[in-house]
Motif scaffolding. Structure first.
Motif, PDB file in Angstrom:
ATOM      1  N   GLU A 138      18.166   0.142  -5.319  1.00 23.49           N
ATOM      2  CA  GLU A 138      16.988   0.194  -4.450  1.00 23.49           C
ATOM      3  C   GLU A 138      16.437   1.611  -4.319  1.00 23.49           C
ATOM      4  OE1 GLU A 138      14.993  -2.154  -3.056  1.00 23.49           O
ATOM      5  OE2 GLU A 138      16.176  -3.450  -4.366  1.00 23.49           O
ATOM      6  N   GLU A 139      17.346   2.585  -4.245  1.00 23.52           N
ATOM      7  CA  GLU A 139      16.926   3.984  -4.135  1.00 23.52           C
ATOM      8  C   GLU A 139      16.008   4.362  -5.294  1.00 23.52           C
ATOM      9  OE1 GLU A 139      16.740   7.923  -2.655  1.00 23.52           O
ATOM     10  OE2 GLU A 139      17.788   6.249  -1.706  1.00 23.52           O
ATOM     11  N   LEU A 140      16.395   3.974  -6.492  1.00 17.72           N
ATOM     12  CA  LEU A 140      15.576   4.316  -7.658  1.00 17.72           C
ATOM     13  C   LEU A 140      14.345   3.426  -7.781  1.00 17.72           C
ATOM     14  CD1 LEU A 140      18.076   5.139 -10.518  1.00 17.72           C
ATOM     15  CD2 LEU A 140      16.769   6.674  -9.070  1.00 17.72           C
ATOM     16  N   ILE A 141      14.529   2.136  -7.618  1.00 16.86           N
ATOM     17  CA  ILE A 141      13.427   1.199  -7.833  1.00 16.86           C
ATOM     18  C   ILE A 141      12.264   1.475  -6.889  1.00 16.86           C
ATOM     19  CG2 ILE A 141      12.751  -1.239  -7.756  1.00 16.86           C
ATOM     20  CD1 ILE A 141      14.416  -0.506 -10.206  1.00 16.86           C
ATOM     21  N   GLN A 142      12.554   1.819  -5.629  1.00 16.15           N
ATOM     22  CA  GLN A 142      11.453   2.060  -4.699  1.00 16.15           C
ATOM     23  C   GLN A 142      10.570   3.219  -5.154  1.00 16.15           C
ATOM     24  OE1 GLN A 142      12.717   3.041  -0.746  1.00 16.15           O
ATOM     25  NE2 GLN A 142      13.803   4.882  -1.362  1.00 16.15           N
ATOM     26  N   HIS A 143      11.144   4.205  -5.826  1.00 14.75           N
ATOM     27  CA  HIS A 143      10.361   5.333  -6.328  1.00 14.75           C
ATOM     28  C   HIS A 143       9.671   5.003  -7.650  1.00 14.75           C
ATOM     29  CE1 HIS A 143      11.718   8.195  -3.305  1.00 14.75           C
ATOM     30  NE2 HIS A 143      12.933   7.675  -3.443  1.00 14.75           N
ATOM     31  N   LEU A 144      10.288   4.124  -8.437  1.00 12.74           N
ATOM     32  CA  LEU A 144       9.748   3.787  -9.754  1.00 12.74           C
ATOM     33  C   LEU A 144       8.741   2.645  -9.732  1.00 12.74           C
ATOM     34  CD1 LEU A 144      13.049   4.049 -11.816  1.00 12.74           C
ATOM     35  CD2 LEU A 144      11.164   5.697 -11.764  1.00 12.74           C
ATOM     36  N   MET A 145       8.734   1.848  -8.671  1.00 12.55           N
ATOM     37  CA  MET A 145       7.908   0.645  -8.626  1.00 12.55           C
ATOM     38  C   MET A 145       6.423   0.897  -8.887  1.00 12.55           C
ATOM     39  SD  MET A 145       7.930  -2.551  -8.675  1.00 12.55           S
ATOM     40  CE  MET A 145       9.620  -2.870  -8.282  1.00 12.55           C
ATOM     41  N   PRO A 146       5.802   1.922  -8.312  1.00 12.87           N
ATOM     42  CA  PRO A 146       4.373   2.136  -8.622  1.00 12.87           C
ATOM     43  C   PRO A 146       4.120   2.318 -10.121  1.00 12.87           C
ATOM     44  CG  PRO A 146       5.015   3.440  -6.723  1.00 12.87           C
ATOM     45  CD  PRO A 146       6.287   2.857  -7.294  1.00 12.87           C
ATOM     46  N   MET A 147       5.009   3.017 -10.799  1.00 10.14           N
ATOM     47  CA  MET A 147       4.866   3.189 -12.248  1.00 10.14           C
ATOM     48  C   MET A 147       5.044   1.861 -12.967  1.00 10.14           C
ATOM     49  SD  MET A 147       7.237   5.302 -14.943  1.00 10.14           S
ATOM     50  CE  MET A 147       8.586   4.146 -14.664  1.00 10.14           C
ATOM     51  N   PHE A 148       6.070   1.072 -12.572  1.00 13.72           N
ATOM     52  CA  PHE A 148       6.305  -0.222 -13.201  1.00 13.72           C
ATOM     53  C   PHE A 148       5.091  -1.136 -13.057  1.00 13.72           C
ATOM     54  CE2 PHE A 148      11.156   0.116 -12.341  1.00 13.72           C
ATOM     55  CZ  PHE A 148      11.317   0.900 -13.469  1.00 13.72           C
TER      56      PHE A 148
END
Length: 164
Positions: free
Chosen positions: A121-131
């Motif tokens: 979750e720590e990583l995904i929350q930061h990466l989600m806009p890019m995804f």
């Protein structure tokens, strides 16, 4: 004639002539865009590490164990540190609740480091806009265009990977 129809890549420079080859390099919008993407990509991990409060190596380990459970020695090899350093990195991730050690699935003598839901979750929350943006971009291309893009990116990845 269209460059794509020619099908002939630029010849590699002869030994001692690399500077001349680079000087004569025929730039293209595609190669310039790829260069910019590679430059931007190189800046993403340090920026993401700052945002998450992780060190660059902690983030790198977390990214690796998100993909698959790995032993500490495998992690050390992948990120280019000693086994002792990798063990310390794993200890810090475990203390934050982002990773845990589990028995290795096929070798009971070993342990595997796995990413926890907290780490994911720590990583995904930061990466989600890019995804989301990349998925939207991908959806804008036809299947034929995507096949060409895939062929180019796969070959570009292979070319860049030769530096590793």
């Amino acid at each position: 004639m269209d460059r794509r129809e020619e099908g002939t890549p630029a010849p590699a420079p002869a030994p001692g002539h690399a500077s001349r080859w680079v000087q004569d390099w025929q730039r293209s919008q595609t190669l310039d865009a790829l260069r910019r993407l590679l430059n931007t990509s190189g800046r993403v991990t340090p920026a993401l590490a700052r945002r998450t409060g992780l060190s660059h190596t902690e983030l790198s380990v977390l990214e690796h164990v998100m993909e698959e459970p790995l032993g500490p020695s495998e992690l050390a090899q992948r990120i280019g540190v000693t086994s002792a350093a990798a063990s310390g990195i794993v200890d810090r991730l475990v203390a934050r609740g982002h990773a845990e050690r589990q028995p290795h699935p096929t070798d009971r003598r070993r342990t595997a480091v796995v990413c926890t839901s907290s780490g994911r979750e720590e990583l995904i929350q930061h990466l989600m806009p890019m995804f989301v943006e990349l998925a939207r971009l991908d959806a804008d291309f036809t299947d034929g265009e995507l096949a060409v893009i895939h062929r180019f990116l796969t070959a570009a990845d292979r070319a860049v990977g030769r530096l590793l």
